[in-house]
Enzyme design. Structure first.
Site, PDB file in Angstrom:
ATOM      1  N   GLU A  45       0.850  -1.186   0.000  1.00  5.85           N
ATOM      2  CA  GLU A  45       0.000   0.000   0.000  1.00  5.85           C
ATOM      3  C   GLU A  45       0.884   1.233   0.000  1.00  5.85           C
ATOM      4  O   GLU A  45       1.979   1.223   0.586  1.00  5.85           O
ATOM      5  CB  GLU A  45      -0.903   0.011   1.246  1.00  5.85           C
ATOM      6  CG  GLU A  45      -1.744   1.277   1.320  1.00  5.85           C
ATOM      7  CD  GLU A  45      -2.848   1.234   2.360  1.00  5.85           C
ATOM      8  OE1 GLU A  45      -2.719   0.467   3.327  1.00  5.85           O
ATOM      9  OE2 GLU A  45      -3.829   1.974   2.193  1.00  5.85           O
ATOM     10  N   CYS A 240      -6.546   0.995   2.819  1.00  3.57           N
ATOM     11  CA  CYS A 240      -7.522   2.094   2.780  1.00  3.57           C
ATOM     12  C   CYS A 240      -7.393   2.957   1.530  1.00  3.57           C
ATOM     13  O   CYS A 240      -8.336   3.669   1.170  1.00  3.57           O
ATOM     14  CB  CYS A 240      -7.348   2.969   4.011  1.00  3.57           C
ATOM     15  SG  CYS A 240      -7.725   2.122   5.539  1.00  3.57           S
ATOM     16  N   ASN A 374     -12.113  -3.401   0.478  1.00  5.82           N
ATOM     17  CA  ASN A 374     -10.928  -3.654   1.312  1.00  5.82           C
ATOM     18  C   ASN A 374     -11.312  -4.097   2.712  1.00  5.82           C
ATOM     19  O   ASN A 374     -11.230  -5.264   3.048  1.00  5.82           O
ATOM     20  CB  ASN A 374     -10.049  -2.401   1.379  1.00  5.82           C
ATOM     21  CG  ASN A 374      -9.001  -2.501   2.482  1.00  5.82           C
ATOM     22  OD1 ASN A 374      -8.337  -3.531   2.600  1.00  5.82           O
ATOM     23  ND2 ASN A 374      -8.862  -1.469   3.292  1.00  5.82           N
ATOM     24  N   GLU A 375     -11.767  -3.172   3.496  1.00  5.75           N
ATOM     25  CA  GLU A 375     -11.995  -3.497   4.918  1.00  5.75           C
ATOM     26  C   GLU A 375     -13.387  -2.965   5.255  1.00  5.75           C
ATOM     27  O   GLU A 375     -13.530  -2.099   6.095  1.00  5.75           O
ATOM     28  CB  GLU A 375     -10.914  -2.785   5.734  1.00  5.75           C
ATOM     29  CG  GLU A 375     -10.686  -3.323   7.106  1.00  5.75           C
ATOM     30  CD  GLU A 375      -9.495  -2.636   7.774  1.00  5.75           C
ATOM     31  OE1 GLU A 375      -9.580  -1.421   8.051  1.00  5.75           O
ATOM     32  OE2 GLU A 375      -8.493  -3.320   8.033  1.00  5.75           O
TER      33      GLU A 375
HETATM   34  O1  AHR Z   1      -2.195  -1.430   6.837  1.00  8.90           O
HETATM   35  C1  AHR Z   1      -2.663  -0.197   7.246  1.00  8.90           C
HETATM   36  C2  AHR Z   1      -4.176  -0.087   7.145  1.00  8.90           C
HETATM   37  O2  AHR Z   1      -4.776  -0.958   8.060  1.00  8.90           O
HETATM   38  C3  AHR Z   1      -4.783  -0.486   5.843  1.00  8.90           C
HETATM   39  O3  AHR Z   1      -4.744   0.526   4.922  1.00  8.90           O
HETATM   40  C4  AHR Z   1      -6.199  -0.803   6.217  1.00  8.90           C
HETATM   41  O4  AHR Z   1      -6.794  -1.738   5.361  1.00  8.90           O
HETATM   42  C5  AHR Z   1      -6.103  -1.263   7.640  1.00  8.90           C
HETATM   43  O5  AHR Z   1      -6.985  -0.596   8.456  1.00  8.90           O
END
Ligand code: AHR
Length: 663
Positions: A45, A240, A374-375
Site C-alpha cells: 500500500e 484504505c 478492502n476493509e
Molecule cells: O495497513 C494499514 C491499514 O490498516 C490499511 O490501509 C487498512 O486496510 C487497515 O486498516
C-alpha cells in the site's frame, strides 16, 4: 514410549546437562494435502511513503506541478510562471522560465525530493523533462545541478550537466550522469542559462539502475528485498487507499495506466489520516500504477491480487451512509472491475488489453484473484458485493473473488460478515488483525475448526503490535511466527497470508510496525521480515501432521509456550519442521517421525534459527544484523531428531529423507 526414551537419552547426550523440559513431537510422514503456492505473500500500500518516495524510484516530488499548492516541493526563483495549457490533458500545469532582465538575477526551479534526494557516488541517474522553446528561434540552455545545502564546500553543487532545448514543439529531453557524491539529502536545481524563454513539464530524476532496469522503474534495493521473499501473491494497491476519503479520491486504476506523464494526481489519504503524523505533501502520482504492479508481481513470480473499490469510501471516515455510492449508481464501479480483468487478461486487441499491450505487455497477466472491498462492513457492503459478484461471475466465472470480514478478527462485524460471505459464496474471505502479543499467542488453533467446505481464508493484513510499543521488536516477530505455524497447519483452509504494512520511510511514516524500513539510500529489514522469509522459503509442498500427545502444538496448556508445524518439501526431498519457543525456558524437542516409508531414514539436518538478545531487540539502520537467521547443522540418524529449542526462538529444521537401498 520407546521413542520417547531414545529422545530423552539423545537430548542428555547432546546438551550434557538437563534441559528445562523434554518434549516429544510426533511427525507423521504421511502427506495430508498440498500447501498452496500463494500461502505467503506481500501486501503493498502507498502508506508511509511506500510508493511515491519509496518503492517507486522517481526522486522528484510534484514533478508535474499538479499538487493543490502548485509549487509544493519546489523553490522557484527569478522569472517563473505557472501555466495551465500543457501537452498532457490530465496534468495541464507546467512552468515557464524567462530571463529576469538583470545580469545577476537567475531564473530556475529547485526540487527538494522526498525528504531530500538520495544519490550514490559513481551511480548513474537519468534526468528527463518535457520542454519547448515557446517563442521558437534559437536553442536555449538549461543547467541541471545536484547540490546540498549542508555542504562545507565552496559550492553547494556537486553535479552539473547542460541540456539544450531546441524545439518549439513539446519534446522529451533526457540526460544521464554519474553522481559525484553520496548523500541522502540532495536537491535538484534547473537553471535557465540563456536569454530566451523555456517551458518545462514533468521534471523527473531516476536512478538508471532500477529493478530489472525499467525506465519508469522501482527502487532496486527495496524491490529486491521484496522479491527475495519469493512471495506467492502480491496484493495491491492497499489497504484504505482503495477506498479514499470521499467519493472520487479512491484509487482509480484507470488513471494509473498509460503514458506516465498523463496520469493525474490523486490525494493520498494517509497525508492527513493521523494528525500527529501529518504529511501535507503526500500525494499519489500514480507513477507506480496498475501496469507496474502487475509487472512486478509477474517478475517476482507472485499471483497478482488487486483489491477494488466496492462503492464505499472508508467507513471509519464516513459519518453517514449518504457518503457512499448509492446502490443504483454502482455501474461505473462495476465496470471498473470488469475492465480491469480485461486489462489483465483480455486479448491484445480488446479495449483494455490494447492499453496493456501498448505499455509493452501483449501477453495477458493471467489474473486469477480479485478482492472487492478492502476493509468494509455492514449490510451496505454485503448488498454492494452481491451486485459486483453477479457481474464478475457471469462474465469471468474463473476469477476467484475475495470478500471482506471487516477490520477486526472477531466481534460483531466479523460474526455478521463471515456467514454473509458464505451465503454469497465468495471464494476467499479477507481477515485483518493488528493485535498484541497475547492475542497472537492465543490464536494457535484459530483455523483448526474453520469450515473446510466454506470459503478459504486470506489473512490479508496482520502484524503484532506489541503492547506499548509500535516498533519492530523481536517479540512481535516471534509471536507472528507462532501464529504462522497455525496458518501452515491449516493450509488447506488458509490460502494466503500477507503481513502489513510492508514499507515505511523512516522520515515519513504514519503507521508502524512495518516489515521493511527505508531511507533515501538504504533499507533495514526487521525481524518480521526474516520470519516471512523463513516461512516463505521453507513453506514446503505438502502438509504433515505434527502433534504432541495427539494435540496440535499450538501453545496449549502443558506445551511450555511451544508452537510447531511440519511440511514435506518435494523439491528438497526433505521434511521441514518449524519450532517456535515463546517461553523463557529452553526446551529439548524430540521429533519422532512416524510412517516413514520402508527403507527411509533421516539425513543430517540444517537448522536455521532466528533469535535476539532480548524480546525488545530490533534491527536499526546502524545495526541491521541484530536479528538475522543463522544456520547450523545437526547430525541425524534413524527416525528421530532431537533439537534444543532456545528460549524465545524460531527454528526451521530441514531434514532430508534418505533411502538406504531401494525406496
Ligand atoms: O495497513 C494499514 C491499514 O490498516 C490499511 O490501509 C487498512 O486496510 C487497515 O486498516
Amino acid at each position: 514410549m520407546k521413542e520417547s526414551m531414545l529422545c530423552l537419552a539423545a537430548s542428555l547426550i547432546m546438551g550434557g546437562a538437563a534441559f528445562a523440559q523434554n518434549m516429544t513431537f510426533d511427525v507423521s510422514a504421511k502427506k495430508k494435502g498440498e500447501i498452496p503456492e500463494t500461502l505467503y505473500g506481500l501486501f503493498f500500500e502507498d502508506i508511509n511513503f511506500g510508493a511515491d518516495g519509496g518503492l517507486y524510484a522517481e526522486m522528484i516530488k510534484n514533478r508535474s506541478f499538479e499538487f493543490p499548492q502548485s509549487f509544493m516541493g519546489w523553490k522557484v526563483f527569478g522569472n517563473v510562471a505557472l501555466m495551465d495549457d500543457g501537452p498532457f490533458e490530465r496534468n495541464p500545469h507546467y512552468v515557464r522560465l524567462a530571463p529576469t532582465g538583470h545580469r545577476w538575477k537567475h531564473t530556475g526551479i529547485e526540487n527538494e525530493g522526498f525528504f531530500g534526494i538520495g544519490v550514490k557516488k559513481g551511480e548513474s541517474y537519468r534526468f528527463s523533462v518535457w520542454a519547448r522553446v515557446p517563442e521558437g528561434g534559437k536553442a536555449q540552455k538549461l543547467g541541471v545541478e545536484l547540490g546540498n545545502s549542508d555542504s562545507d564546500n565552496w559550492t553547494q553543487m556537486f553535479n552539473r550537466v547542460e541540456l539544450s532545448i531546441d524545439s518549439e514543439e513539446w519534446k522529451k529531453y533526457e540526460i544521464t550522469f554519474k553522481a559525484e557524491k553520496t548523500t541522502d539529502s540532495a536537491f535538484l536545481r534547473v537553471f535557465l542559462e540563456s536569454d530566451g524563454v523555456v517551458d518545462l513539464e514533468h521534471v523527473s530524476l531516476f536512478p538508471v539502475d532500477t529493478w530489472k532496469g525499467h525506465k519508469n522503474g522501482l527502487r532496486k534495493d527495496i524491490a529486491t528485498a521484496l522479491a527475495d521473499l519469493k512471495p506467492g501473491v502480491f496484493r495491491f494497491p492497499g489497504g484504505c487507499i482503495v477506498e479514499g476519503t470521499e467519493l472520487g479520491t479512491h484509487y482509480d486504476w484507470k488513471k494509473s495506466v498509460g503514458p506516465v506523464e498523463n496520469r493525474p494526481l490523486n490525494e493520498n489519504r494517509w497525508h492527513f489520516t493521523f494528525k500527529h503524523r501529518l504529511y501535507s505533501d503526500y500525494n499519489q502520482s500514480y507513477g507506480l500504477g496498475f501496469y507496474e504492479y502487475f509487472l512486478f508481481a509477474e517478475e517476482m513470480g507472485a499471483e497478482p491480487l488487486p483489491i477494488m473499490n466496492v462503492g464505499l469510501i472508508c467507513q471509519y471516515m464516513s459519518a453517514t451512509l449518504d457518503e457512499h455510492v448509492p446502490m443504483d449508481s454502482l455501474d461505473c464501479y462495476i465496470k471498473d472491475v470488469l475492465d480491469l480483468i480485461e486489462f489483465a487478461n483480455g486479448p491484445a486487441d480488446s479495449e483494455w488489453g490494447k492499453v496493456r499491450a501498448s505499455m509493452g505487455h501483449p501477453e495477458p497477466f493471467n489474473l486469477k484473484y480479485i478482492g472487492i472491498g478492502n476493509e468494509q462492513w455492514g449490510p451496505e457492503y454485503v448488498e454492494r458485493l452481491k451486485v459486483f459478484m453477479k457481474a464478475v461471475r457471469s462474465r469471468y466465472p474463473e476469477i476467484r473473488i475475495i470478500g471482506s470480514s471487516g477490520p477486526q478478527p472477531e466481534g460483531k462485524d466479523f460474526d455478521y460478515l463471515w456467514p454473509e460471505m458464505k451465503k454469497l459464496k465468495v471464494d476467499l474471505v479477507d481477515e485483518h488483525f493488528y493485535r498484541d502479543e497475547k492475542w497472537f499467542l492465543s490464536q494457535g488453533t484459530r483455523y483448526d475448526k474453520y469450515d473446510r467446505k466454506g470459503p478459504k481464508v486470506f489473512a490479508g493484513e496482520y502484524a503484532c503490535h506489541v503492547t506499548n510499543s509500535g516498533r519492530n521488536q523481536f517479540h512481535a516477530a516471534m509471536v507472528e511466527a507462532a501464529f504462522l505455524t497455525g496458518v501452515e497447519r491449516n493450509a488447506d483452509v488458509v490460502e494466503m497470508a500477507t503481513y502489513a504494512p510492508l514499507l515505511a520511510h523512516r522520515k515519513g511514516w504514519q503507521w508502524r510496525p512495518d516489515m521493511i524500513w527505508f531511507d533515501n539510500l538504504d533499507i533495514c529489514k526487521t525481524g518480521s521480515y526474516y520470519v516471512q522469509e523463513l516461512f516463505s522459503h521453507y513453506k514446503g509442498t505438502d502438509m504433515l501432521d505434527l502433534s504432541m500427545d495427539k494435540n496440535p502444538v499450538a501453545g496449549l496448556e502443558g506445551q511450555n509456550g511451544m508452537y510447531s508445524s511440519a511440511v514435506w518439501d518435494e523439491n528438497r526431498k526433505s521434511y521441514i519442521v518449524k519450532i517456535v519457543n515463546t517461553s523463557d525456558k529452553e526446551n529439548s524437542i524430540c521429533l519422532n517421525f512416524r510412517k516413514l516409508k520402508r527403507g527411509e531414514t533421516l539425513g543430517d539436518a540444517r537448522v536455521i534459527s532466528l533469535t535476539a538478545a532480548t524480546l525488545q531487540t530490533e534491527n536499526t539502520f546502524d545495526d541491521k544484523h541484530r536479528i538475522e537467521p543463522e544456520e547450523t547443522s545437526l547430525p541425524v540418524s534413524g527416525s528421530e531428531v532431537t533439537v534444543k529449542s532456545a528460549p524465545h526462538s524460531i527454528m526451521v529444521c530441514i531434514i532430508p529423507s534418505v533411502f538406504r537401498g531401494n525406496p
